[in-house]
Scaffold this motif. Structure first.
Motif, mmCIF file in Angstrom:
data_model
loop_
_atom_site.group_PDB
_atom_site.id
_atom_site.type_symbol
_atom_site.label_atom_id
_atom_site.label_comp_id
_atom_site.label_asym_id
_atom_site.label_seq_id
_atom_site.Cartn_x
_atom_site.Cartn_y
_atom_site.Cartn_z
ATOM 1 N N GLY A 9 9.001 -30.460 -5.569
ATOM 2 C CA GLY A 9 9.334 -29.189 -4.937
ATOM 3 C C GLY A 9 8.144 -28.405 -4.423
ATOM 4 N N VAL A 10 6.941 -28.966 -4.500
ATOM 5 C CA VAL A 10 5.727 -28.266 -4.063
ATOM 6 C C VAL A 10 5.048 -29.127 -3.003
ATOM 7 C CG1 VAL A 10 3.526 -27.246 -4.743
ATOM 8 C CG2 VAL A 10 5.462 -27.232 -6.344
ATOM 9 N N HIS A 11 4.855 -28.578 -1.804
ATOM 10 C CA HIS A 11 4.407 -29.376 -0.672
ATOM 11 C C HIS A 11 3.300 -28.674 0.110
ATOM 12 C CE1 HIS A 11 8.174 -31.582 -1.347
ATOM 13 N NE2 HIS A 11 8.765 -30.390 -1.387
ATOM 14 N N ALA A 12 2.476 -29.485 0.771
ATOM 15 C CA ALA A 12 1.447 -28.996 1.697
ATOM 16 C C ALA A 12 1.760 -29.532 3.083
ATOM 17 C CB ALA A 12 0.071 -29.462 1.259
ATOM 18 N N ILE A 13 1.596 -28.675 4.090
ATOM 19 C CA ILE A 13 1.800 -29.054 5.489
ATOM 20 C C ILE A 13 0.470 -28.918 6.217
ATOM 21 C CG2 ILE A 13 2.987 -28.472 7.644
ATOM 22 C CD1 ILE A 13 5.296 -27.383 5.936
ATOM 23 N N ASP A 14 0.035 -29.994 6.845
ATOM 24 C CA ASP A 14 -1.192 -29.963 7.629
ATOM 25 C C ASP A 14 -0.905 -29.239 8.940
ATOM 26 O OD1 ASP A 14 -3.867 -30.575 8.169
ATOM 27 O OD2 ASP A 14 -3.302 -32.363 9.303
ATOM 28 N N ALA A 15 -1.609 -28.113 9.190
ATOM 29 C CA ALA A 15 -1.257 -27.252 10.325
ATOM 30 C C ALA A 15 -2.490 -26.691 11.023
ATOM 31 C CB ALA A 15 -0.356 -26.116 9.839
ATOM 32 N N PRO A 16 -3.379 -27.543 11.534
ATOM 33 C CA PRO A 16 -4.567 -27.016 12.213
ATOM 34 C C PRO A 16 -4.196 -26.270 13.487
ATOM 35 C CG PRO A 16 -4.357 -29.368 12.585
ATOM 36 C CD PRO A 16 -3.315 -29.008 11.578
ATOM 37 N N PHE A 17 -5.028 -25.320 13.875
ATOM 38 C CA PHE A 17 -4.855 -24.623 15.150
ATOM 39 C C PHE A 17 -6.227 -24.461 15.787
ATOM 40 C CE2 PHE A 17 -5.908 -21.246 12.249
ATOM 41 C CZ PHE A 17 -6.597 -20.303 12.999
ATOM 42 N N GLU A 18 -6.252 -24.494 17.127
ATOM 43 C CA GLU A 18 -7.528 -24.489 17.835
ATOM 44 C C GLU A 18 -8.436 -25.537 17.199
ATOM 45 O OE1 GLU A 18 -8.738 -20.394 17.682
ATOM 46 O OE2 GLU A 18 -7.310 -19.782 19.225
ATOM 47 N N ASP A 19 -9.625 -25.149 16.718
ATOM 48 C CA ASP A 19 -10.481 -26.124 16.032
ATOM 49 C C ASP A 19 -10.629 -25.786 14.550
ATOM 50 O OD1 ASP A 19 -11.945 -23.829 16.410
ATOM 51 O OD2 ASP A 19 -13.781 -24.829 17.037
ATOM 52 N N VAL A 20 -9.608 -25.102 14.003
ATOM 53 C CA VAL A 20 -9.655 -24.629 12.622
ATOM 54 C C VAL A 20 -8.718 -25.466 11.752
ATOM 55 C CG1 VAL A 20 -9.354 -22.651 11.092
ATOM 56 C CG2 VAL A 20 -10.103 -22.288 13.464
ATOM 57 N N PRO A 21 -9.213 -26.125 10.707
ATOM 58 C CA PRO A 21 -8.315 -26.818 9.774
ATOM 59 C C PRO A 21 -7.506 -25.806 8.976
ATOM 60 C CG PRO A 21 -10.570 -26.842 8.939
ATOM 61 C CD PRO A 21 -10.633 -26.232 10.309
ATOM 62 N N PRO A 37 1.692 -18.665 6.220
ATOM 63 C CA PRO A 37 2.221 -19.422 7.366
ATOM 64 C C PRO A 37 1.265 -19.566 8.532
ATOM 65 C CG PRO A 37 3.139 -17.214 7.342
ATOM 66 C CD PRO A 37 2.345 -17.356 6.074
ATOM 67 N N GLY A 38 0.041 -19.073 8.396
ATOM 68 C CA GLY A 38 -0.964 -19.266 9.430
ATOM 69 C C GLY A 38 -0.804 -18.306 10.582
ATOM 70 N N VAL A 39 -0.949 -18.817 11.795
ATOM 71 C CA VAL A 39 -0.851 -18.024 13.022
ATOM 72 C C VAL A 39 0.493 -18.331 13.688
ATOM 73 C CG1 VAL A 39 -3.345 -17.957 13.303
ATOM 74 C CG2 VAL A 39 -2.052 -19.806 14.370
ATOM 75 N N PRO A 40 0.859 -17.602 14.744
ATOM 76 C CA PRO A 40 2.164 -17.877 15.369
ATOM 77 C C PRO A 40 2.362 -19.341 15.765
ATOM 78 C CG PRO A 40 1.322 -15.790 16.174
ATOM 79 C CD PRO A 40 0.235 -16.379 15.332
ATOM 80 N N GLN A 41 1.325 -19.981 16.301
ATOM 81 C CA GLN A 41 1.459 -21.371 16.735
ATOM 82 C C GLN A 41 1.753 -22.308 15.565
ATOM 83 O OE1 GLN A 41 -0.953 -19.074 17.516
ATOM 84 N NE2 GLN A 41 -2.375 -19.994 19.002
ATOM 85 N N THR A 42 1.129 -22.077 14.405
ATOM 86 C CA THR A 42 1.360 -22.960 13.266
ATOM 87 C C THR A 42 2.740 -22.733 12.666
ATOM 88 O OG1 THR A 42 0.253 -21.406 11.764
ATOM 89 C CG2 THR A 42 -1.086 -23.156 12.712
ATOM 90 N N ALA A 43 3.202 -21.484 12.681
ATOM 91 C CA ALA A 43 4.545 -21.208 12.149
ATOM 92 C C ALA A 43 5.622 -21.782 13.061
ATOM 93 C CB ALA A 43 4.741 -19.701 11.975
ATOM 94 N N GLU A 44 5.405 -21.679 14.382
ATOM 95 C CA GLU A 44 6.392 -22.194 15.334
ATOM 96 C C GLU A 44 6.405 -23.718 15.376
ATOM 97 O OE1 GLU A 44 4.912 -20.353 18.814
ATOM 98 O OE2 GLU A 44 5.953 -18.444 18.484
ATOM 99 N N GLY A 45 5.234 -24.345 15.156
ATOM 100 C CA GLY A 45 5.115 -25.790 15.280
ATOM 101 C C GLY A 45 5.102 -26.508 13.948
ATOM 102 N N PRO A 46 3.911 -26.721 13.341
ATOM 103 C CA PRO A 46 3.826 -27.524 12.117
ATOM 104 C C PRO A 46 4.706 -27.032 10.970
ATOM 105 C CG PRO A 46 1.650 -27.210 13.051
ATOM 106 C CD PRO A 46 2.575 -26.338 13.843
ATOM 107 N N LEU A 47 4.770 -25.715 10.738
ATOM 108 C CA LEU A 47 5.601 -25.231 9.641
ATOM 109 C C LEU A 47 7.068 -25.548 9.888
ATOM 110 C CD1 LEU A 47 6.155 -23.740 7.016
ATOM 111 C CD2 LEU A 47 6.100 -21.578 8.298
ATOM 112 N N ALA A 48 7.566 -25.236 11.077
ATOM 113 C CA ALA A 48 8.973 -25.515 11.386
ATOM 114 C C ALA A 48 9.273 -27.009 11.278
ATOM 115 C CB ALA A 48 9.310 -24.991 12.779
#
Length: 314
Positions: A9-21, A37-48
């Motif tokens: 029940g505990v997970h990690a999602i790899d969600a880099p944005f621009e050149d930031v890990p 949840p990071g920045v808007p791009q990471t929430a809209e993309g990798p998180l979703a």
């Protein structure tokens, strides 16, 4: 999309944005919880996408916890809230105004060192975009609080005001998983297309205290924001490297300041970058220098001559 399971029940999602890990963390309790949840791009993309792999939608997220108020940790709040307007936003009260007001965040974090240093207008505009929507913190977290997410998932809150005044870590004792946010800086954040970010802590003593806590908390897995997921051995290496750098920079900074006798923030930033040319001349560097100066002034080793000069007393 990479979803790594750290414990049931505990997970990690790899969600880099621009050149930031960047890593985003999800806990599947009775309350579906997202940590940073990071920045808007990471929430809209990798998180979703990661939530979909786990069988969830962004609308299912009940709770968002921000380990601190920087844009790359809270910028995705508005995206989650657009899917579920009732989502609870949790953070420490010391960083709550940064999460609810982008302009106050910029004023208190990015414009605090004027005229010694000020980011270009284009950089400020970029950060505004990365902050996303301003949302109020609806659940304030204090040191020692416990977040019961249901299904055996309980997070203990540790207030660690080194990186920011309101930084927190979250310890899942049952799973032996620790979420540190940006509290383990090691030798800074390596970037792919720009100079690296300098190790970033506003309060030197508190930063060292947080490293002591991490070393002794019993976690077997450590989830960082920008250095990935670490098993116990790798986490111990990062903590040790963080301590080594803090000791090393204390010596470098003190020597440069003592040799100058009198210096401005800009002078000390130049001396630091001369010694460490790999780093960016930005807010992480100036915040850390300011933290060392505050410690020296409190110890009577230095004196602040307003507005921007510091005198070495020895």
């Amino acid at each position: 999309m990479t979803v790594e399971t750290l414990a049931p029940g505990v997970h990690a999602i790899d969600a880099p944005f621009e050149d930031v890990p960047l890593q985003i963390y999800v806990i599947e309790g009775e309350r579906l919880t997202v940590i940073d949840p990071g920045v808007p791009q990471t929430a809209e993309g990798p998180l979703a996408q990661g939530l979909a792999e786990l069988g969830h939608r962004p609308a299912d997220v009940d709770l968002v916890v921000n380990t601190h108020g920087h844009h790359d940790h809270r910028g995705g709040n508005g995206v989650v809230a657009a899917h579920n307007p009732g989502v609870v936003i949790a953070a420490h009260p010391a960083d709550a105004t940064w999460i609810s007001s982008t302009e106050q965040y910029l004023a208190e974090e990015y414009l605090r060192f004027r005229p010694a240093w000020e980011p270009p207008t284009a950089a400020l505009d970029r950060i505004r975009l990365l902050c996303g929507a301003d949302l109020p913190v609806t659940l304030e977290l204090s040191h020692g609080d416990e977040l019961d997410l249901g299904d055996g998932h309980v997070l203990s809150v540790e207030h660690i005001p080194g990186h920011t005044d309101g930084s927190i870590a979250l310890l899942h004792r049952a799973a032996k998983v620790l979420f540190t946010g940006d509290a383990v800086q090691a030798r800074g954040t390596p970037l792919q297309c720009r100079a690296d970010f300098f190790p970033h802590y506003r309060h030197v003593a508190e930063y060292r205290r947080s490293l002591d806590f991490f070393a002794g908390c019993g976690a077997e897995i450590v989830g960082t924001a920008h250095t990935g997921v670490c098993a116990a051995h790798r986490a111990a290496q990062l903590i040790a490297e963080s301590r080594r750098f803090a000791d090393e920079y204390t010596a470098v900074f003190t020597a440069a300041f003592a040799e100058a006798g009198s210096a401005t923030l800009a002078d000390l930033a130049r001396a630091t970058r001369d010694h460490y040319p790999r780093y960016d001349d930005g807010i992480p560097l100036f915040n850390t220098i300011s933290g060392y100066l505050a410690e020296l002034c409190a110890a009577g080793v230095a004196r602040h001559d307003p507005p921007d000069r510091f005198v070495w007393l020895g």
